[in-house]
Design a protein around this motif. Structure first.
Motif, PDB file in Angstrom:
ATOM      1  N   GLN A  39       0.824  -1.209   0.000  1.00 52.61           N
ATOM      2  CA  GLN A  39       0.000   0.000   0.000  1.00 52.61           C
ATOM      3  C   GLN A  39       0.864   1.267   0.000  1.00 52.61           C
ATOM      4  O   GLN A  39       0.516   2.247  -0.656  1.00 52.61           O
ATOM      5  N   LEU A  40       1.968   1.232   0.721  1.00 53.56           N
ATOM      6  CA  LEU A  40       2.884   2.383   0.687  1.00 53.56           C
ATOM      7  C   LEU A  40       3.351   2.628  -0.747  1.00 53.56           C
ATOM      8  O   LEU A  40       3.394   3.769  -1.208  1.00 53.56           O
ATOM      9  N   TYR A  41       3.687   1.563  -1.423  1.00 52.55           N
ATOM     10  CA  TYR A  41       4.161   1.670  -2.802  1.00 52.55           C
ATOM     11  C   TYR A  41       3.035   2.137  -3.732  1.00 52.55           C
ATOM     12  O   TYR A  41       3.216   3.064  -4.523  1.00 52.55           O
ATOM     13  N   ASN A  42       1.864   1.507  -3.628  1.00 49.05           N
ATOM     14  CA  ASN A  42       0.740   1.826  -4.514  1.00 49.05           C
ATOM     15  C   ASN A  42       0.226   3.253  -4.337  1.00 49.05           C
ATOM     16  O   ASN A  42      -0.228   3.867  -5.303  1.00 49.05           O
ATOM     17  N   LEU A  43       0.281   3.763  -3.124  1.00 46.91           N
ATOM     18  CA  LEU A  43      -0.237   5.106  -2.846  1.00 46.91           C
ATOM     19  C   LEU A  43       0.831   6.201  -2.962  1.00 46.91           C
ATOM     20  O   LEU A  43       0.560   7.367  -2.689  1.00 46.91           O
ATOM     21  N   GLY A  44       2.026   5.831  -3.362  1.00 44.70           N
ATOM     22  CA  GLY A  44       3.085   6.813  -3.558  1.00 44.70           C
ATOM     23  C   GLY A  44       3.726   7.320  -2.279  1.00 44.70           C
ATOM     24  O   GLY A  44       4.420   8.342  -2.288  1.00 44.70           O
ATOM     25  N   LEU A  45       3.517   6.620  -1.188  1.00 50.52           N
ATOM     26  CA  LEU A  45       4.077   7.079   0.077  1.00 50.52           C
ATOM     27  C   LEU A  45       5.573   6.796   0.191  1.00 50.52           C
ATOM     28  O   LEU A  45       6.268   7.437   0.975  1.00 50.52           O
ATOM     29  N   TYR A  46       6.064   5.860  -0.587  1.00 46.32           N
ATOM     30  CA  TYR A  46       7.513   5.639  -0.619  1.00 46.32           C
ATOM     31  C   TYR A  46       8.219   6.791  -1.344  1.00 46.32           C
ATOM     32  O   TYR A  46       9.434   6.894  -1.285  1.00 46.32           O
ATOM     33  N   ASP A  47       7.464   7.612  -2.028  1.00 49.84           N
ATOM     34  CA  ASP A  47       8.018   8.824  -2.621  1.00 49.84           C
ATOM     35  C   ASP A  47       7.920   9.994  -1.644  1.00 49.84           C
ATOM     36  O   ASP A  47       8.869  10.750  -1.460  1.00 49.84           O
ATOM     37  N   MET A  48       6.758  10.128  -1.014  1.00 47.93           N
ATOM     38  CA  MET A  48       6.462  11.292  -0.195  1.00 47.93           C
ATOM     39  C   MET A  48       7.160  11.278   1.167  1.00 47.93           C
ATOM     40  O   MET A  48       7.741  12.285   1.578  1.00 47.93           O
ATOM     41  N   ILE A  49       7.121  10.163   1.870  1.00 49.42           N
ATOM     42  CA  ILE A  49       7.685  10.113   3.224  1.00 49.42           C
ATOM     43  C   ILE A  49       9.209  10.323   3.222  1.00 49.42           C
ATOM     44  O   ILE A  49       9.713  11.097   4.031  1.00 49.42           O
ATOM     45  N   PRO A  50       9.962   9.672   2.322  1.00 52.49           N
ATOM     46  CA  PRO A  50      11.396   9.983   2.296  1.00 52.49           C
ATOM     47  C   PRO A  50      11.690  11.443   1.943  1.00 52.49           C
ATOM     48  O   PRO A  50      12.635  12.027   2.480  1.00 52.49           O
ATOM     49  N   LEU A  51      10.888  12.042   1.070  1.00 47.99           N
ATOM     50  CA  LEU A  51      11.076  13.464   0.758  1.00 47.99           C
ATOM     51  C   LEU A  51      10.857  14.331   1.991  1.00 47.99           C
ATOM     52  O   LEU A  51      11.616  15.275   2.232  1.00 47.99           O
ATOM     53  N   ILE A  52       9.837  14.020   2.757  1.00 48.06           N
ATOM     54  CA  ILE A  52       9.575  14.758   3.995  1.00 48.06           C
ATOM     55  C   ILE A  52      10.761  14.613   4.942  1.00 48.06           C
ATOM     56  O   ILE A  52      11.238  15.591   5.527  1.00 48.06           O
ATOM     57  N   THR A  53      11.276  13.405   5.059  1.00 48.62           N
ATOM     58  CA  THR A  53      12.406  13.141   5.944  1.00 48.62           C
ATOM     59  C   THR A  53      13.641  13.911   5.499  1.00 48.62           C
ATOM     60  O   THR A  53      14.340  14.517   6.323  1.00 48.62           O
ATOM     61  N   ILE A  54      13.906  13.916   4.219  1.00 52.32           N
ATOM     62  CA  ILE A  54      15.055  14.654   3.675  1.00 52.32           C
ATOM     63  C   ILE A  54      14.908  16.144   3.938  1.00 52.32           C
ATOM     64  O   ILE A  54      15.845  16.801   4.407  1.00 52.32           O
ATOM     65  N   VAL A  55      13.744  16.691   3.645  1.00 55.45           N
ATOM     66  CA  VAL A  55      13.519  18.132   3.828  1.00 55.45           C
ATOM     67  C   VAL A  55      13.644  18.521   5.296  1.00 55.45           C
ATOM     68  O   VAL A  55      14.295  19.518   5.629  1.00 55.45           O
ATOM     69  N   VAL A  56      13.057  17.743   6.189  1.00 51.74           N
ATOM     70  CA  VAL A  56      13.133  18.061   7.616  1.00 51.74           C
ATOM     71  C   VAL A  56      14.586  17.993   8.092  1.00 51.74           C
ATOM     72  O   VAL A  56      15.065  18.895   8.791  1.00 51.74           O
ATOM     73  N   ALA A  57      15.305  16.949   7.719  1.00 55.88           N
ATOM     74  CA  ALA A  57      16.693  16.786   8.173  1.00 55.88           C
ATOM     75  C   ALA A  57      17.584  17.921   7.680  1.00 55.88           C
ATOM     76  O   ALA A  57      18.332  18.523   8.466  1.00 55.88           O
ATOM     77  N   TRP A  58      17.510  18.233   6.397  1.00 57.28           N
ATOM     78  CA  TRP A  58      18.352  19.301   5.850  1.00 57.28           C
ATOM     79  C   TRP A  58      17.908  20.673   6.365  1.00 57.28           C
ATOM     80  O   TRP A  58      18.740  21.537   6.622  1.00 57.28           O
ATOM     81  N   ALA A  59      16.606  20.873   6.526  1.00 57.22           N
ATOM     82  CA  ALA A  59      16.108  22.155   7.035  1.00 57.22           C
ATOM     83  C   ALA A  59      16.540  22.374   8.485  1.00 57.22           C
ATOM     84  O   ALA A  59      16.961  23.484   8.846  1.00 57.22           O
TER      85      ALA A  59
END
Length: 149
Positions: A39-59
């Protein structure tokens, strides 16, 4: 010396991009549940959650080294506070997005989502460390944090 600092920044960006490219393998190598991961894969959450993690960490690293950048806030334990904030904020944001999208699709994987976000805490910490060592060199007051040069 400035060339070396640029190499650190480029290396951090490369590591982050590689994390994003191999995000599914990175997450599933630690935690994978058949229905939930699908479901994570089908709903695109494997794209969105890592992006959120990257943005939060670098920010958060950028906030520490450039916005705060204070002599009063340049000790290793201050840096550790920012790491702790990153480790809390990224999974909370990821869980909120995950929960919202799963609710919209009539899915309920609460325990799996919480466990997944525990794994995300680890990735958030690693990405914050990478971001810290990539950009600390340009900070005027906090460049010696967390480890002196």
């Amino acid at each position: 010396m400035k060339q070396q600092h640029l190499i650190y920044l480029i290396a951090g960006i490369v590591v982050t991009v590689l994390f994003y490219i191999f995000r599914i393998n990175a997450y599933e190598s630690i935690y994978s549940v058949a229905g939930y991961s699908d479901q994570l894969y089908n709903l695109g959450l494997y794209d969105m959650i890592p992006l959120i993690t990257i943005v939060v960490a670098w920010a958060m690293a950028a906030i520490y080294y450039f916005a705060i950048n204070s002599v009063r806030f340049d000790r290793w334990y201050h840096w550790l506070v920012m790491l702790a904030l990153t480790v809390m904020l990224a999974p909370i944001a990821g869980y909120m997005v995950n929960s919202s999208i799963f609710d919209e699709n009539g899915l309920s994987y609460v325990a799996e989502s919480l466990t997944f976000e525990l794994v995300n805490m680890m990735w958030a910490a690693l990405l914050f460390i990478v971001a810290s060592f990539s950009m600390r060199w340009w900070s005027t007051n906090c460049r010696h944090t967390p480890i002196p040069q």
